[in-house]
Design an enzyme around this catalytic site. Structure first.
Site, short mmCIF file in Angstrom:
data_model
loop_
_atom_site.label_atom_id
_atom_site.label_comp_id
_atom_site.label_asym_id
_atom_site.label_seq_id
_atom_site.Cartn_x
_atom_site.Cartn_y
_atom_site.Cartn_z
N ARG A 1 -91.13 43.51 112.20
CA ARG A 1 -90.51 42.50 111.35
C ARG A 1 -90.47 42.96 109.89
O ARG A 1 -89.59 42.58 109.13
CB ARG A 1 -91.28 41.17 111.43
CG ARG A 1 -91.18 40.46 112.78
CD ARG A 1 -91.69 39.03 112.65
NE ARG A 1 -91.99 38.42 113.94
CZ ARG A 1 -91.10 37.81 114.72
NH1 ARG A 1 -89.85 37.75 114.35
NH2 ARG A 1 -91.46 37.27 115.86
N GLU B 1 -80.13 31.35 109.70
CA GLU B 1 -80.40 32.02 110.97
C GLU B 1 -80.40 33.53 110.80
O GLU B 1 -79.63 34.07 110.01
CB GLU B 1 -79.31 31.66 112.00
CG GLU B 1 -79.74 30.66 113.05
CD GLU B 1 -80.71 31.22 114.08
OE1 GLU B 1 -81.39 32.23 113.83
OE2 GLU B 1 -80.78 30.62 115.16
N PHE C 1 -79.94 45.85 120.98
CA PHE C 1 -81.14 45.16 120.52
C PHE C 1 -81.62 45.82 119.23
O PHE C 1 -81.89 47.02 119.20
CB PHE C 1 -82.23 45.19 121.59
CG PHE C 1 -83.39 44.32 121.26
CD1 PHE C 1 -83.33 42.95 121.47
CD2 PHE C 1 -84.55 44.86 120.72
CE1 PHE C 1 -84.40 42.12 121.15
CE2 PHE C 1 -85.63 44.04 120.39
CZ PHE C 1 -85.55 42.68 120.61
N VAL C 2 -81.70 45.02 118.17
CA VAL C 2 -82.08 45.57 116.86
C VAL C 2 -83.40 44.98 116.38
O VAL C 2 -83.79 43.89 116.81
CB VAL C 2 -80.99 45.32 115.79
CG1 VAL C 2 -79.72 46.09 116.11
CG2 VAL C 2 -80.67 43.83 115.64
N LYS D 1 -89.45 32.84 113.80
CA LYS D 1 -89.95 33.60 112.68
C LYS D 1 -88.89 34.57 112.17
O LYS D 1 -88.97 35.07 111.06
CB LYS D 1 -91.17 34.44 113.11
CG LYS D 1 -92.30 33.64 113.69
CD LYS D 1 -93.34 34.62 114.27
CE LYS D 1 -94.35 33.88 115.12
NZ LYS D 1 -95.20 34.81 115.86
N GLY D 2 -87.89 34.86 112.98
CA GLY D 2 -86.94 35.94 112.67
C GLY D 2 -86.21 35.80 111.35
O GLY D 2 -85.86 36.79 110.73
N ASP E 1 -76.59 35.50 118.89
CA ASP E 1 -76.25 36.36 120.03
C ASP E 1 -75.46 35.51 121.02
O ASP E 1 -74.25 35.41 120.92
CB ASP E 1 -77.54 36.92 120.62
CG ASP E 1 -77.30 37.90 121.74
OD1 ASP E 1 -76.13 38.20 122.02
OD2 ASP E 1 -78.27 38.39 122.34
P1 5GP Z 1 -79.16 33.29 121.05
O1 5GP Z 1 -79.59 31.91 121.44
O2 5GP Z 1 -78.04 33.30 120.03
O3 5GP Z 1 -78.83 34.15 122.25
O4 5GP Z 1 -80.44 33.99 120.46
C1 5GP Z 1 -80.69 34.05 119.13
C2 5GP Z 1 -82.09 34.52 118.89
O5 5GP Z 1 -82.44 35.60 119.75
C3 5GP Z 1 -82.20 35.06 117.48
O6 5GP Z 1 -82.54 34.03 116.58
C4 5GP Z 1 -83.24 36.13 117.61
O7 5GP Z 1 -84.51 35.58 117.41
C5 5GP Z 1 -83.10 36.61 119.04
N1 5GP Z 1 -82.29 37.85 119.09
C6 5GP Z 1 -80.99 37.97 119.46
N2 5GP Z 1 -80.59 39.25 119.38
C7 5GP Z 1 -81.65 39.97 118.93
C8 5GP Z 1 -81.87 41.36 118.63
O8 5GP Z 1 -81.00 42.24 118.74
N3 5GP Z 1 -83.11 41.69 118.20
C9 5GP Z 1 -84.12 40.79 118.06
N4 5GP Z 1 -85.29 41.24 117.64
N5 5GP Z 1 -83.96 39.48 118.33
C10 5GP Z 1 -82.74 39.06 118.76
#
Ligand code: 5GP
Length: 191
Positions: A175, A109, A162-163, A50-51, A113
């Protein structure tokens, strides 16, 4: 309604403002449009719920000003992980509604992260024979540089914190916050 929003008291500081997000999205849309000017069949945007929902809505409208036509697809995936880190093991909760063979796909996207979710998604989409697959991510964290995920278009490099906001949640909340910020430590202590 009282002045201000319910979340004002929970936000420690703003990392990226509403105005900065707006300007950056126009910039990203111009770049993607220029690179896809000759894309046959236009661009197929794939939003990961959903992000990325806020970004998808604003990015698609910005692209409408500059680019070829777009169509929208939505996927929902759940990444098995511990708390706030993802493992790269992904389960599809909602798949694409259509065939993407021969299409010019752009994955929309929210934030990269570890890049594990994205790297899985790219392989998955590439296995379905699109003409091209590119990624536009609004935010990128420092760890993302360690993995080999070719994110062609990046909005902002942000610190390793973490944001929340602009689609990004903490426990499904925040959100709707129109900017991206960091929560006060006591918000985590309460939950
Ligand atoms: P990755 O597989 O790149 O580690 O994770 C990506 C997903 O983790 C993003 O699409 C998002 O949903 C979540 N995510 C990563 N960092 C953050 C953050 O700082 N805040 C939030 N709310 N979600 C995050």
């Amino acid at each position: 309604m009282a002045d201000g929003s319910w979340y004002d008291a929970d936000i420690d500081r703003v990392i990226i403002s509403e105005e900065q997000i707006k300007e950056k999205i126009a910039e990203l849309a111009q770049k993607v449009a220029a690179d896809h000017a000759d894309a046959e069949g236009g661009i197929l945007l794939v939003c990961v719920l959903k992000g990325a929902v806020m970004f998808m809505a604003d990015f698609a409208r910005a692209l409408g000003h500059y680019g070829p036509s777009t169509e929208m697809e939505f996927m929902a995936v759940s990444s098995y992980g511990q708390g706030r880190t993802s493992s790269g093991v992904v389960r599809i909760l909602k798949d694409l509604d259509r065939d993407i063979t021969g299409r010019h796909v752009v994955i929309v996207e929210d934030i990269v992260d570890s890049g594990l979710t994205l790297s899985w998604l790219m392989k998955y989409l590439e296995s379905r024979s699109p003409e091209t697959v590119d990624v536009v991510a609004l935010f990128r964290k420092p760890d993302a540089v360690k993995v080999q995920v070719p994110v062609k278009y990046v909005g902002f490099d942000i610190p390793n914190e973490f944001v929340v906001g602009y689609g990004l949640d903490f426990a499904e909340r925040y959100r709707e916050v129109p900017y991206v910020g960091v929560l006060k430590p006591e918000v985590y202590a309460r939950s």
